[in-house]
Design a protein around this motif. Structure first.
Motif, PDB file in Angstrom:
ATOM      1  N   UNK A   7       0.825  -1.212   0.000  1.00 22.23           N
ATOM      2  CA  UNK A   7       0.000   0.000   0.000  1.00 22.23           C
ATOM      3  C   UNK A   7       0.851   1.251   0.000  1.00 22.23           C
ATOM      4  N   UNK A   8       0.677   2.147   0.958  1.00 22.94           N
ATOM      5  CA  UNK A   8       1.353   3.440   0.926  1.00 22.94           C
ATOM      6  C   UNK A   8       2.700   3.437   1.637  1.00 22.94           C
ATOM      7  N   UNK A   9       3.072   2.353   2.263  1.00 23.26           N
ATOM      8  CA  UNK A   9       4.315   2.284   3.007  1.00 23.26           C
ATOM      9  C   UNK A   9       5.502   2.181   2.071  1.00 23.26           C
ATOM     10  N   UNK A  10       6.662   2.644   2.568  1.00 24.15           N
ATOM     11  CA  UNK A  10       7.891   2.444   1.819  1.00 24.15           C
ATOM     12  C   UNK A  10       8.328   1.005   1.999  1.00 24.15           C
ATOM     13  N   UNK A  11       9.086   0.527   1.038  1.00 23.97           N
ATOM     14  CA  UNK A  11       9.596  -0.841   1.104  1.00 23.97           C
ATOM     15  C   UNK A  11      10.729  -0.933   2.101  1.00 23.97           C
ATOM     16  N   UNK A  37       4.750   2.832  -8.926  1.00 26.17           N
ATOM     17  CA  UNK A  37       3.541   2.138  -8.499  1.00 26.17           C
ATOM     18  C   UNK A  37       2.678   3.060  -7.644  1.00 26.17           C
ATOM     19  N   UNK A  38       3.294   3.766  -6.718  1.00 28.64           N
ATOM     20  CA  UNK A  38       2.550   4.669  -5.836  1.00 28.64           C
ATOM     21  C   UNK A  38       1.869   5.780  -6.625  1.00 28.64           C
ATOM     22  N   UNK A  39       2.528   6.268  -7.671  1.00 29.53           N
ATOM     23  CA  UNK A  39       1.924   7.310  -8.510  1.00 29.53           C
ATOM     24  C   UNK A  39       0.709   6.741  -9.252  1.00 29.53           C
ATOM     25  N   UNK A  43      -3.524   7.545  -8.775  1.00 29.45           N
ATOM     26  CA  UNK A  43      -3.916   8.468  -9.843  1.00 29.45           C
ATOM     27  C   UNK A  43      -5.425   8.714  -9.890  1.00 29.45           C
ATOM     28  N   UNK A  44      -6.208   7.755  -9.466  1.00 32.42           N
ATOM     29  CA  UNK A  44      -7.670   7.917  -9.424  1.00 32.42           C
ATOM     30  C   UNK A  44      -8.169   7.728  -7.994  1.00 32.42           C
ATOM     31  N   UNK A  45      -7.837   6.592  -7.413  1.00 35.46           N
ATOM     32  CA  UNK A  45      -8.199   6.295  -6.024  1.00 35.46           C
ATOM     33  C   UNK A  45      -6.920   6.216  -5.203  1.00 35.46           C
ATOM     34  N   UNK A  52      -8.545  -1.306 -12.222  1.00 36.92           N
ATOM     35  CA  UNK A  52      -8.546  -1.477 -13.679  1.00 36.92           C
ATOM     36  C   UNK A  52      -8.446  -0.141 -14.426  1.00 36.92           C
ATOM     37  N   UNK A  53      -9.131   0.873 -13.950  1.00 38.39           N
ATOM     38  CA  UNK A  53      -9.088   2.184 -14.618  1.00 38.39           C
ATOM     39  C   UNK A  53      -7.687   2.796 -14.521  1.00 38.39           C
TER      40      UNK A  53
END
Length: 193
Positions: A7-11, A37-39, A43-45, A52-53
């Motif tokens: 999710x939003x965490x750094x690796x 990936x984070x961008x 981008x939508x949600x 999918x979008x």
């Protein structure tokens, strides 16, 4: 990283190392892919997962059969979202995978109903979704000639083994299923670029 959801965490170093071991990416490339990936995933949600979008937008795909099938290849666990581990593993296959890996993935792309075989309807559907500028008659001719060559047991189905034999004879069949990662890796050299 057991569930693959970063999710939003750094690796962390362990997650990066785990992904290096199961992909063709280096420890330098994994964090760059994670930033991309984070961008994409926000981008939508802004949920840290690619829907999918967002997937279609990121890869410049128009909605349709081909885009949905490709999304499902990335979405390995079938939850209708792509987590970071799924994203990296599939990118690895399409950008740097062996011919065998790409054969297996492309077979799954064409096997729409997931029964382990490609029938004429499935091949025609995927051709129609991805081939531009061809008439239905030309596509039917392509389907028939593909089956004449690949369907060695004449059962009107192409098995993975038959598909693999055909692609190994004509590897250009899956050349269009590679992904140029240069935009995602911030200028890192990638094989073939």
């Amino acid at each position: 990283m057991g569930n693959g959801a970063t999710k939003n965490d750094d690796l962390n170093a362990d997650e990066t190392q785990e992904l290096c071991q199961c992909t063709q990416f280096s420890a330098e490339e994994i964090p760059k892919l994670h930033r991309q990936f984070k961008i994409i995933s926000s981008s939508i949600n802004k949920d840290g997962l690619i829907d999918e979008a967002e997937f279609q937008q990121a890869f410049g795909l128009r909605d349709g059969v081909f885009a949905r099938r490709l999304f499902r290849l990335f979405d390995a666990n079938g939850d209708s979202f792509i987590n970071f581990a799924e994203f990296v593993k599939c990118l690895s296959v399409f950008s740097r995978g062996t011919l065998g890996d790409r054969i297996a993935y492309s077979f799954r792309l064409y096997d729409i109903d997931g029964d382990g075989f490609i029938d004429k309807r499935e091949l025609f559907t995927m051709l129609k979704a991805s081939a531009r500028g061809l008439t239905d008659e030309q596509m039917h001719t392509m389907v028939d000639s593909t089956f004449a060559e690949a369907d060695t047991n004449s059962d009107e189905l192409i098995s993975l083994q038959e598909y693999e034999a055909m692609v190994r004879r004509h590897p250009r069949v899956i050349d269009n299923l590679s992904i140029n990662l240069t935009p995602y890796l911030g200028g890192l050299r990638t094989p073939g670029s």
